[in-house]
Scaffold this active site. Structure first.
Site, PDB file in Angstrom:
ATOM      1  N   SER A 287       0.864  -1.188   0.000  1.00 18.57           N
ATOM      2  CA  SER A 287       0.000   0.000   0.000  1.00 18.57           C
ATOM      3  C   SER A 287       0.897   1.234   0.000  1.00 18.57           C
ATOM      4  CB  SER A 287      -0.844  -0.008   1.278  1.00 18.57           C
ATOM      5  OG  SER A 287      -1.518   1.214   1.447  1.00 18.57           O
TER       6      SER A 287
ATOM      7  N   TYR B 246      -2.413  -0.741  10.295  1.00 15.12           N
ATOM      8  CA  TYR B 246      -2.468  -1.110   8.870  1.00 15.12           C
ATOM      9  C   TYR B 246      -1.133  -0.748   8.206  1.00 15.12           C
ATOM     10  CZ  TYR B 246      -3.991  -1.356   3.994  1.00 15.12           C
ATOM     11  OH  TYR B 246      -4.098  -1.668   2.660  1.00 15.12           O
TER      12      TYR B 246
HETATM   13  N1  LIG Z   1      -8.575  -0.793  -1.858  1.00 14.86           N
HETATM   14  C1  LIG Z   1      -7.562   0.015  -1.573  1.00 14.86           C
HETATM   15  O1  LIG Z   1      -7.676   1.255  -1.613  1.00 14.86           O
HETATM   16  C2  LIG Z   1      -6.212  -0.564  -1.265  1.00 14.86           C
HETATM   17  C3  LIG Z   1      -5.125   0.313  -1.163  1.00 14.86           C
HETATM   18  C4  LIG Z   1      -3.873  -0.191  -0.857  1.00 14.86           C
HETATM   19  C5  LIG Z   1      -3.709  -1.542  -0.662  1.00 14.86           C
HETATM   20  N2  LIG Z   1      -4.784  -2.388  -0.743  1.00 14.86           N
HETATM   21  C6  LIG Z   1      -4.545  -3.818  -0.505  1.00 14.86           C
HETATM   22  O2  LIG Z   1      -5.064  -4.550  -1.587  1.00 14.86           O
HETATM   23  C7  LIG Z   1      -5.322  -5.893  -1.170  1.00 14.86           C
HETATM   24  C8  LIG Z   1      -6.676  -6.339  -1.697  1.00 14.86           C
HETATM   25  O3  LIG Z   1      -7.693  -5.558  -1.109  1.00 14.86           O
HETATM   26  P1  LIG Z   1      -8.957  -5.007  -1.904  1.00 14.86           P
HETATM   27  O4  LIG Z   1      -8.918  -3.545  -1.829  1.00 14.86           O
HETATM   28  O5  LIG Z   1      -9.068  -5.668  -3.217  1.00 14.86           O
HETATM   29  O6  LIG Z   1     -10.137  -5.446  -0.907  1.00 14.86           O
HETATM   30  P2  LIG Z   1     -11.249  -6.566  -0.960  1.00 14.86           P
HETATM   31  O7  LIG Z   1     -12.079  -6.462  -2.179  1.00 14.86           O
HETATM   32  O8  LIG Z   1     -11.885  -6.496   0.395  1.00 14.86           O
HETATM   33  O9  LIG Z   1     -10.407  -7.908  -1.071  1.00 14.86           O
HETATM   34  C9  LIG Z   1      -9.784  -8.533   0.009  1.00 14.86           C
HETATM   35  C10 LIG Z   1      -9.575  -9.983  -0.379  1.00 14.86           C
HETATM   36  O10 LIG Z   1      -8.852 -10.621   0.678  1.00 14.86           O
HETATM   37  C11 LIG Z   1      -9.525 -11.813   1.030  1.00 14.86           C
HETATM   38  N3  LIG Z   1      -9.300 -12.116   2.427  1.00 14.86           N
HETATM   39  C12 LIG Z   1      -9.498 -11.311   3.496  1.00 14.86           C
HETATM   40  N4  LIG Z   1      -9.218 -11.969   4.625  1.00 14.86           N
HETATM   41  C13 LIG Z   1      -8.817 -13.215   4.262  1.00 14.86           C
HETATM   42  C14 LIG Z   1      -8.403 -14.372   4.969  1.00 14.86           C
HETATM   43  N5  LIG Z   1      -8.333 -14.394   6.315  1.00 14.86           N
HETATM   44  N6  LIG Z   1      -8.067 -15.482   4.264  1.00 14.86           N
HETATM   45  C15 LIG Z   1      -8.146 -15.493   2.925  1.00 14.86           C
HETATM   46  N7  LIG Z   1      -8.529 -14.428   2.197  1.00 14.86           N
HETATM   47  C16 LIG Z   1      -8.859 -13.309   2.863  1.00 14.86           C
HETATM   48  C17 LIG Z   1     -10.995 -11.544   0.729  1.00 14.86           C
HETATM   49  O11 LIG Z   1     -11.669 -12.765   0.443  1.00 14.86           O
HETATM   50  P3  LIG Z   1     -12.653 -13.581   1.403  1.00 14.86           P
HETATM   51  O12 LIG Z   1     -13.407 -12.564   2.222  1.00 14.86           O
HETATM   52  O13 LIG Z   1     -13.501 -14.358   0.441  1.00 14.86           O
HETATM   53  O14 LIG Z   1     -11.745 -14.457   2.216  1.00 14.86           O
HETATM   54  C18 LIG Z   1     -10.892 -10.729  -0.554  1.00 14.86           C
HETATM   55  O15 LIG Z   1     -10.788 -11.591  -1.669  1.00 14.86           O
HETATM   56  C19 LIG Z   1      -5.187  -5.879   0.350  1.00 14.86           C
HETATM   57  O16 LIG Z   1      -3.925  -6.420   0.711  1.00 14.86           O
HETATM   58  C20 LIG Z   1      -5.242  -4.403   0.711  1.00 14.86           C
HETATM   59  O17 LIG Z   1      -4.562  -4.113   1.904  1.00 14.86           O
HETATM   60  C21 LIG Z   1      -6.021  -1.930  -1.041  1.00 14.86           C
END
Ligand SMILES: NC(=O)c1ccc[n+]([C@@H]2O[C@H](COP(=O)([O-])OP(=O)(O)OC[C@H]3O[C@@H](n4cnc5c(N)ncnc54)[C@H](OP(=O)(O)O)[C@@H]3O)[C@@H](O)[C@H]2O)c1
Length: 248
Positions: free
Chosen positions: A144, A158
């Protein structure tokens, strides 16, 4: 059509939504066979059907034994593992004095321990793949902007979790360079996903922040696919992707 990842299996954690789902599609479009890891089996199975050469593995990344067994099973069933995308993640933002300790521990468990468990289990498969016909393997972790600097005080744990995987990745990069396993970090700014569009107003919110700019999961998936499809001689170790208007 031939793709740059033909004959390669990619494991994508957190592939049931958001950045992970888009990444699975992008890698499949480059010819990879994709192993989709997450907890929501129904979502994974639906995504697998849409993508085609994709396979669902229901796994909680906080369960190290379950992760090892799913990684080994995917390698066995899909012909090794040449790419690991550590993407599963969770975030909750709150001032330390108001925070729930269980939320802090949950972030560390998913964002740090989940990455360690998947990487540890995948390493033998990745080093073996790097000795195969592609001659290279990839570990790419979704960090991130908060893994580079502290965006605001309430992103305390975080940001700590993302800094931790940044340090881990750099150590891994230095160790694995001679084994032709590339190690990369992708650092997104605000992306419109379930993580940032929940009703929870303690998280950076892609809906309320949309005037500041927001990017889409496909923008991050593009960066990841770019890293994983470079020629063997070239390692893209870090990509920071912000919405154009995002200042911090
Ligand atoms: N969105 C942003 O602005 C942003 C910015 C910087 C970084 N990120 C990073 O991007 C990555 C993806 O996030 P996203 O934004 O795409 O959010 P998201 O749509 O909420 O996706 C999160 C994913 O992680 C999975 N997950 C969560 N807990 C888990 C567990 N205990 N075991 C296995 N899978 C798990 C969820 O699947 P299930 O619930 O089906 O398990 C889901 O597929 C994360 O690492 C986040 O920190 C996001």
């Amino acid at each position: 059509m031939t793709g740059k990842l033909d004959g390669t299996t990619a494991v994508v954690t957190g592939a049931s939504s958001g950045i992970g789902e888009a990444t699975a599609r992008a890698l499949a479009a480059e010819g990879a066979t994709v192993a989709l890891f997450a907890r929501r089996r129904d979502r994974l199975e639906a995504r697998a059907k849409e993508i085609g050469d994709a396979h669902a593995y229901e796994v909680d990344v906080t369960d190290a034994e379950a992760v090892r067994s799913a990684i080994d099973r995917a390698a066995d069933e899909l012909g090794g593992i040449g790419v690991l995308i550590n993407n599963a993640g969770y975030g909750k933002w709150a001032p330390a004095r108001e925070a729930d300790l269980s939320e802090w521990r949950k972030m560390v468990d998913i964002n740090v321990n989940g990455v360690l468990s998947a990487t540890h289990a995948a390493l033998p498969h990745l080093t073996a793949a790097a000795r195969g016909s592609r001659g290279i393997a990839d570990v790419i972790t979704v960090s991130s902007v908060a893994g580079r600097k502290m965006p605001a005080p309430d992103s305390n744990v975080y940001a700590a979790s993302k800094h931790a995987v940044g340090a881990f990745s750099e150590g891994l990069r230095q160790e694995l360079a001679e084994h032709h396993v590339r190690v990369g970090l992708v650092e997104p700014g605000l992306v419109e996903t379930e993580l940032t569009t929940s009703e929870d107003d303690t998280a950076p919110n892609a809906r309320t922040a949309s005037e500041l700019g927001v990017i889409q999961s496909e923008d991050i998936a593009d960066a990841i696919a770019y890293m994983a499809t470079r020629p063997r001689r070239t390692a893209i170790n870090e990509i920071l992707v912000r919405p154009t208007e995002q200042v911090r």
